[in-house]
Write an enzyme that holds these catalytic residues in place. Structure first.
Site, PDB file in Angstrom:
ATOM      1  N   LYS A   1       0.857  -1.084  -0.051  1.00  0.00           N
ATOM      2  CA  LYS A   1      -0.072   0.272   0.035  1.00  0.00           C
ATOM      3  C   LYS A   1       0.728   1.166   0.010  1.00  0.00           C
ATOM      4  CE  LYS A   1      -3.850   1.723   2.773  1.00  0.00           C
ATOM      5  NZ  LYS A   1      -4.742   1.642   4.037  1.00  0.00           N
TER       6      LYS A   1
ATOM      7  N   SER B   1      -9.412   1.958   3.208  1.00  0.00           N
ATOM      8  CA  SER B   1      -8.634   2.579   2.275  1.00  0.00           C
ATOM      9  C   SER B   1      -7.529   1.763   1.530  1.00  0.00           C
ATOM     10  CB  SER B   1      -7.868   3.582   3.052  1.00  0.00           C
ATOM     11  OG  SER B   1      -7.028   3.109   4.057  1.00  0.00           O
TER      12      SER B   1
ATOM     13  N   SER C   1      -9.652  -0.190   7.296  1.00  0.00           N
ATOM     14  CA  SER C   1      -9.223  -0.225   5.885  1.00  0.00           C
ATOM     15  C   SER C   1      -8.689  -1.279   5.397  1.00  0.00           C
ATOM     16  CB  SER C   1      -8.326   1.148   5.847  1.00  0.00           C
ATOM     17  OG  SER C   1      -9.113   2.346   6.069  1.00  0.00           O
TER      18      SER C   1
END
Lengths: 60, 439
Positions: free
Chosen positions: B55, B130, B154
């Site tokens: 990420k 996210s 997330s």
């Protein structure tokens, strides 16, 4: 929250929020206000419910 | 292995937008080095030579780490995040940096330097966030595992909407150092993968004490993969039904899938009883106020200097955050202590809790509004408030083929039992056999 209150708050915070977004923020403010209100129980809170646990002094 | 993933990325990611940056040359170089090592008899373990994605809030030495934001589009860290180094030490190969909501909070956004990631099960659908790019890339088979972060859901949200396994470990199990923060006391790092076993393998590599992270747990890392083999017969499960039947009403497909999952677990020898907690809105109010205040403090200077360099969703959420007072934050901390005690008492006599991870299958991406995260209480947030390990696991599909999920929650530092139950459930069900039908 009124638009005027938001404008005053943003000025204090120093945030240059574009005009077109301010009414949307005012419209959404109640969502946060409702959450904040939930944190203060009407009957009060036990004074022992305190956040000392977030403070940690290393032992050495 | 790496070449096959890079080929798949080249063919599919133009529509998925899961990667911000593909590190093809570096990945091939690492792959050749891994081959040579293994051929020479040095095998580092199950991650050796395995392609993963990071990420794009995980700092990666010499590689731009942007937070998916114009504000940090030129940020090149000098060193890897602690957990990234641990993954490299385990032999994992970094294929690239994955899309995320802006600074792990503002998304899906269409006004950022890179587009939002799309759900491989249906490109018109939201990945969840996210850790959006991680969810998309793992579900599409572009990587075999990926890193995420979870401040209010997330990791578990994208795992739910993309049909994956994703675990938010106990707070402090994985170092936060070198991961762009959203909220210091709620941020958790963790893996997303196709199965609970793969999550266990990644968690094994990522976990470990880091003296540079003041919240890092200083205790031995358990063998999470070995723990999967223990029987689940006799585990005592508490079902928090009101979270998703009353407090944030899930649709019928989700409720039915969770009920079926509970029956499956009973068939494996677990006992299931209902548990009642404070209303979900209480947990979420506590978590959201803490999250917004801490996030605002982190971004305060840049928000003042360059507000419109942030995407509209992130910046307007931060404008709301700026309205919260110091006293509000302290009240949230006080409430947090109460809620932590409440969950610990509720779990006495139990091993795990079950509840929903999301109220529905993945919604259309253009139906996710700017403030939608505040409109319905997040089913995942309670366990960020308490720091408990929590995992999203696939438990079926809608009639239109979109994944459904449920959530398993454990006691702090008993991540192994969460993974064990998830693994046993996966072994007893056919859900992992279906992949997104990407052309």
């Amino acid at each position: 929250m009124t638009r005027a209150e938001l404008d005053a708050a943003l000025a204090r915070l120093g945030l240059a929020v574009p005009e077109g977004e301010r009414d949307q923020i005012v419209a959404a403010a109640h969502l946060i206000e409702n959450m904040v209100a939930r944190l203060r129980p009407v009957s009060g809170r036990n004074v022992a419910a305190e956040p000392a646990h977030v403070v940690y002094f290393p032992e050495e | 292995m790496v070449d096959s993933r890079l080929d798949r990325i080249a063919r599919l990611d133009g529509r998925l937008h899961s990667f911000i940056r593909v590190l093809a040359d570096a990945a091939r170089h690492e792959a050749r080095a891994s081959e040579a090592e293994i051929a020479a008899g040095t095998y580092r373990g199950p991650l050796h030579g395995i392609p993963i994605g990071l990420k794009d809030i995980y700092e990666t030495a010499g590689v731009v780490t942007t937070g998916h934001s114009k504000v940090m589009q030129d940020h090149v860290p000098q060193k890897d995040a602690f957990s990234v180094q641990r993954l490299r030490d385990a032999g994992a190969i970094v294929l690239g940096k994955l899309a995320t909501h802006e600074f792990a909070f503002g998304g899906p956004s269409f006004d950022l330097p890179w587009p939002p990631a799309r759900n491989p099960w249906d490109l018109s659908r939201f990945t969840g966030g996210s850790s959006s790019g991680t969810g998309a890339a793992v579900a599409a088979g572009l990587v075999l595992g990926g890193t995420g972060s979870d401040t209010g859901g997330s990791i578990r949200g994208p795992a739910a909407f993309c049909g994956l396994a994703g675990i938010k470990p106990t707070y402090g199990l994985i170092s936060r150092m070198g991961i762009l923060p959203l909220a210091f006391s709620l941020d958790h790092a963790g893996p997303l993968a196709w199965t609970a076993e793969d999550c266990a393998i990644m968690l094994q590599a990522m976990a470990g004490h880091d003296a540079a992270d003041p919240a890092s747990a200083n205790r031995p890392v358990r063998d999470y993969r070995a723990a999967l083999q223990r029987d689940v017969n006799g585990l005592r499960l508490g079902l928090v039904r009101h979270f998703y039947e009353r407090d944030n009403e899930a649709n019928a497909a989700t409720c039915d899938a969770i009920a079926a999952a509970a029956r499956t677990l009973e068939g494996l020898g677990c006992s299931v009883r209902e548990v009642t907690l404070s209303p979900l809105a209480d947990w979420v109010a506590c978590g959201v106020v803490i999250m917004l205040c801490e996030a605002y403090a982190i971004h305060e200077a840049n928000l003042r200097r360059r507000f419109t360099d942030y995407g509209e969703m992130f910046r307007d959420r931060m404008a709301l955050a700026g309205l919260i007072t110091g006293a509000d934050y302290v009240q949230a901390l006080r409430r947090r202590r109460e809620l932590i005690d409440e969950l610990d008492r509720a779990m006495e006599g139990l091993d795990l809790l079950l509840t929903a991870a999301a109220p529905t299958e993945a919604p259309p991406i253009d139906a996710v509004g700017k403030f939608s995260t505040f409109e319905r209480p997040l089913l995942t947030m309670p366990f960020n408030v308490t720091g408990s390990p929590a995992m999203s696991v696939r438990c079926g599909y809608t009639d239109s083929g979109l994944p459904l999920s449920f959530q398993i929650v454990g006691k702090r530092f008993d991540d192994a039992t969460v993974l064990r139950l998830a693994h046993a459930y996966e072994q007893a069900t056919p859900w992992r056999d279906r992949r997104p039908a990407l052309q």
